[in-house]
Scaffold this motif. Structure first.
Motif, short mmCIF file in Angstrom:
data_model
loop_
_atom_site.label_atom_id
_atom_site.label_comp_id
_atom_site.label_asym_id
_atom_site.label_seq_id
_atom_site.Cartn_x
_atom_site.Cartn_y
_atom_site.Cartn_z
N ILE A 70 0.87 -1.17 0.00
CA ILE A 70 0.00 0.00 0.00
C ILE A 70 0.91 1.23 0.00
O ILE A 70 1.92 1.25 0.72
CB ILE A 70 -0.92 0.03 1.24
CG1 ILE A 70 -1.91 -1.14 1.16
CG2 ILE A 70 -1.68 1.34 1.33
CD1 ILE A 70 -2.72 -1.33 2.40
N GLU B 128 0.86 4.33 1.20
CA GLU B 128 1.23 5.07 2.42
C GLU B 128 2.08 4.21 3.35
O GLU B 128 2.94 4.73 4.07
CB GLU B 128 0.00 5.62 3.14
CG GLU B 128 -0.99 4.59 3.58
CD GLU B 128 -2.11 5.21 4.41
OE1 GLU B 128 -2.24 6.43 4.42
OE2 GLU B 128 -2.86 4.43 5.03
N GLU B 129 1.89 2.90 3.31
CA GLU B 129 2.71 2.06 4.18
C GLU B 129 4.13 1.97 3.67
O GLU B 129 5.08 1.86 4.45
CB GLU B 129 2.11 0.67 4.29
CG GLU B 129 0.89 0.70 5.18
CD GLU B 129 0.37 -0.66 5.52
OE1 GLU B 129 1.05 -1.66 5.24
OE2 GLU B 129 -0.73 -0.71 6.06
N ASP B 130 4.28 2.07 2.35
CA ASP B 130 5.62 2.08 1.81
C ASP B 130 6.35 3.35 2.22
O ASP B 130 7.51 3.32 2.62
CB ASP B 130 5.60 1.97 0.29
CG ASP B 130 7.00 1.91 -0.24
OD1 ASP B 130 7.58 0.82 -0.17
OD2 ASP B 130 7.54 2.96 -0.64
N VAL B 131 5.64 4.48 2.12
CA VAL B 131 6.26 5.76 2.49
C VAL B 131 6.64 5.75 3.97
O VAL B 131 7.65 6.31 4.37
CB VAL B 131 5.30 6.94 2.17
CG1 VAL B 131 5.89 8.25 2.61
CG2 VAL B 131 5.02 6.97 0.67
N THR C 44 -2.25 -7.25 4.08
CA THR C 44 -1.39 -6.45 4.96
C THR C 44 -1.83 -6.55 6.41
O THR C 44 -1.00 -6.70 7.31
CB THR C 44 -1.43 -4.96 4.59
OG1 THR C 44 -2.29 -4.80 3.49
CG2 THR C 44 -0.08 -4.42 4.27
N ARG D 21 17.12 3.07 3.13
CA ARG D 21 16.07 3.66 3.96
C ARG D 21 16.22 3.22 5.41
O ARG D 21 15.26 3.14 6.15
CB ARG D 21 14.70 3.29 3.40
CG ARG D 21 14.45 4.02 2.08
CD ARG D 21 13.33 3.43 1.30
NE ARG D 21 12.04 3.83 1.82
CZ ARG D 21 10.89 3.41 1.31
NH1 ARG D 21 10.87 2.59 0.31
NH2 ARG D 21 9.76 3.83 1.82
N MET E 216 3.62 2.77 11.81
CA MET E 216 2.73 3.91 11.65
C MET E 216 1.34 3.56 12.18
O MET E 216 0.72 4.33 12.90
CB MET E 216 2.62 4.29 10.18
CG MET E 216 1.60 5.35 9.91
SD MET E 216 1.65 5.98 8.24
CE MET E 216 0.98 4.64 7.33
#
Lengths: 281, 274
Positions: free
Chosen positions: A102, A104-107, B133, B225, B236
């Motif tokens: 997804i 946003e999850e990658d970001v 996910t 990263r 998150m």
């Protein structure tokens, strides 16, 4: 203020087969990169430019010589995460650098690795996606986006880590003209508005002219270093190192070698048109 | 086209079941499976079957999809039911040489068929209503205590995430390679089984080479990263149990209690498991 210092860097890849000589791709390179600048690294295939790109954040270490980022040597194991936090790397193939399924999850992947609290990650992800104009795609799956969009998501993933410098290794090589323009516009915007130092590795001359400084590599050495106007004025020199010049410069060069009086070195269409009009009137 | 395959068969929706925390769904699924197996008589199995049916109804996924999931295992169901039909004890209702059908055999056959179908349906509910996910996220968090035993929970979850991310990419690539090989005159459709299997080699070799190249690139991108394993990593999205989860937990506990009571006070229909 200098941000990255490259001091007498030498690098060789191990021989592919036994008995062969190791291939030296960087031969004693030294230069400095100023904070907030936009530098284009040019060179044809095998000139060592991609190798250099992977050295700015310590993915590869120089065989001899040093690379110092913001006072930190990339050879130092204990501060490597700080180096990678301040220098982000964007690769050529956008498909191979996205981790999550997804957007946003990658970001969020980078900030998550840095151990930032969840609410702050959310804020960073949202603002990073907005700065590359991909906010409305935040819930999409990456494989359903276009190449240019994927590459912008990859850039957002770097921006979310709030780096001071972004190194882009031929970010537009696999994109169509539309995607290439999207990515270049984003990169220029980040440089101008967020004052992020940009190191753009490319073989598209039309992208290189948008930088404030162009460094030309050939066979592991720096052969030219200066403002695009100055570097591209030496059309013949670049051509004999099998490098192109921007199309507008090429046209002006051919016109003037066939007798027209073109002043200066036009780098884009507008400059070329006004130079031709001037020469004709 | 190969790339139209949907993985994990997730159907997005906004039902009660969709909104449950993935961890709660996994836990409840485990208990449902345990109790479906533990049911010893028709009443307790009936309670579980009714509960499964109720969950299906509120999941908001089209019943067609559930039929599809049963269709895939119908052969196994019939096979085990038939076997059990002839294994009963007591007076034969019908006999032909050594084959005999008894009342207890019929009971066991029906019992086992219902049990397998209920198992498949309740598992289907989880995959139909939970995105891949969420599923990996839930598994990672549930298994976290296992890291005490040096099981690399984070690494396993990371591998699952990456696998899920790259399946569509690799399928697309397979499609491209197949077209490219067809354009060079490769024939995948004719010949016997062995010939067709051999025809796959020119697809698999480039696919593997490219997968390894992608892996190298991905590793480099992840390192760039600041990826350094699960240590000191935050997320998150924070999973939080809500009122809905406790409601689901409470309802399930009532059902399970019913099954336990029925199993204790009512005689068993079947003696053994499968």
């Amino acid at each position: 203020m200098k941000f990255i210092e490259v001091k007498n860097v030498v690098f060789a890849y191990d021989a592919a087969e036994e008995g062969e000589e190791p291939k030296t791709v960087l031969k004693d390179i030294s230069f400095e990169i100023e904070k907030g600048s936009f530098v284009a690294l040019l060179g044809h295939n095998g000139s060592g430019k991609s190798t250099l790109a992977k050295m700015f954040n310590g993915i590869l270490e120089p065989e001899s010589g040093d690379i110092v980022v913001n006072g930190l040597n990339t050879k130092e194991e204990s501060t490597i995460l700080d180096v990678r936090k301040s220098v982000g790397l964007v690769l050529q193939n956008p498909d191979n650098q996205l981790v999550a399924s997804i957007v946003e999850e990658d970001v969020a992947f980078g900030p998550e690795n840095l151990g930032i609290p969840p609410e702050q990650i959310r804020q960073r992800v949202d603002s990073a996606l907005k700065s590359v104009d991909m906010y409305e795609f935040r819930a999409h799956a990456p494989h359903k986006l276009s190449g240019g969009q994927k590459q912008r998501v990859a850039i957002a993933g770097i921006i979310a880590m709030e780096p001071e410098c972004i190194v882009l290794d031929e970010p537009t090589a696999m994109l169509d003209p539309q995607g290439r323009k999207e990515v270049m516009d984003t990169v220029i915007k980040l440089n101008r508005e967020k004052k992020i130092t940009i190191i753009l590795i490319t073989h598209y001359m039309d992208e290189a002219v948008q930088a404030d400084r162009v460094i030309v590599l050939d066979d592991g050495r720096i052969i030219r270093d200066g403002a695009p106007k100055k570097v591209f004025s030496e059309v013949e020199f670049l051509k004999c190192h099998s490098l192109d010049v921007p199309q507008a410069t090429e046209l002006a060069y051919r016109l003037s070698s066939s007798g027209m009086k073109i002043e200066g070195t036009p780098l884009n269409e507008t400059e070329c048109i006004s130079a031709v009009i001037k020469a004709l009137s | 086209m190969i790339k139209d395959i949907t993985l994990g068969q997730y159907f997005p929706g906004k039902s009660f079941v969709h909104k449950l925390d993935p961890r709660m769904k996994i836990i409840l699924l485990t208990f449902f499976i345990v109790f479906i197996f533990a049911a010893r008589n028709f009443v307790s199995l009936g309670i579980m079957a009714a509960a499964v049916f109720a969950v299906i109804c509120i999941s908001g996924v089209s019943p067609k999809m559930y039929f599809k999931s049963i269709k895939a295992i119908i052969f196994i169901v019939l096979f085990t039911a038939c076997l059990n039909l002839f294994y009963g004890t007591g007076d034969p209702l019908w006999q032909w040489r050594f084959l005999k059908i008894t009342q207890s055999g019929i009971n066991t056959a029906i019992f086992i068929a219902v049990r397998i179908i209920a198992l498949v349906l309740i598992s289907a509910v989880l995959t139909y209503t939970t995105s891949p996910t969420d599923l990996t996220d839930g598994i990672e968090r549930l298994l976290k205590p296992l890291s005490v035993f040096h099981i690399q929970v984070h690494e396993i979850a990371m591998m699952m995430t990456i696998a899920l991310r790259f399946i569509p990419t690799l399928l697309e690539e397979t499609d491209k390679i197949m077209s490219a090989q067809k354009a060079r005159g490769a024939d995948f459709e004719s010949g016997n089984f062995i010939t067709r299997l051999k025809a796959l080699i020119p697809i698999l070799v480039p696919l593997f080479v490219s997968a390894f190249r992608r892996a190298f690139d991905l590793a480099m991108a992840m390192e760039s990263r600041c990826y350094h394993g699960g240590e000191g990593r935050t997320r998150m999205r924070v999973l939080k149990y809500s009122k809905k989860d406790y409601l689901a937990l409470g309802a399930s506990c009532l059902i399970f209690a019913g099954v336990i009571i029925c199993s204790i006070y009512l005689p068993a229909t079947v003696r053994t498991g499968m």
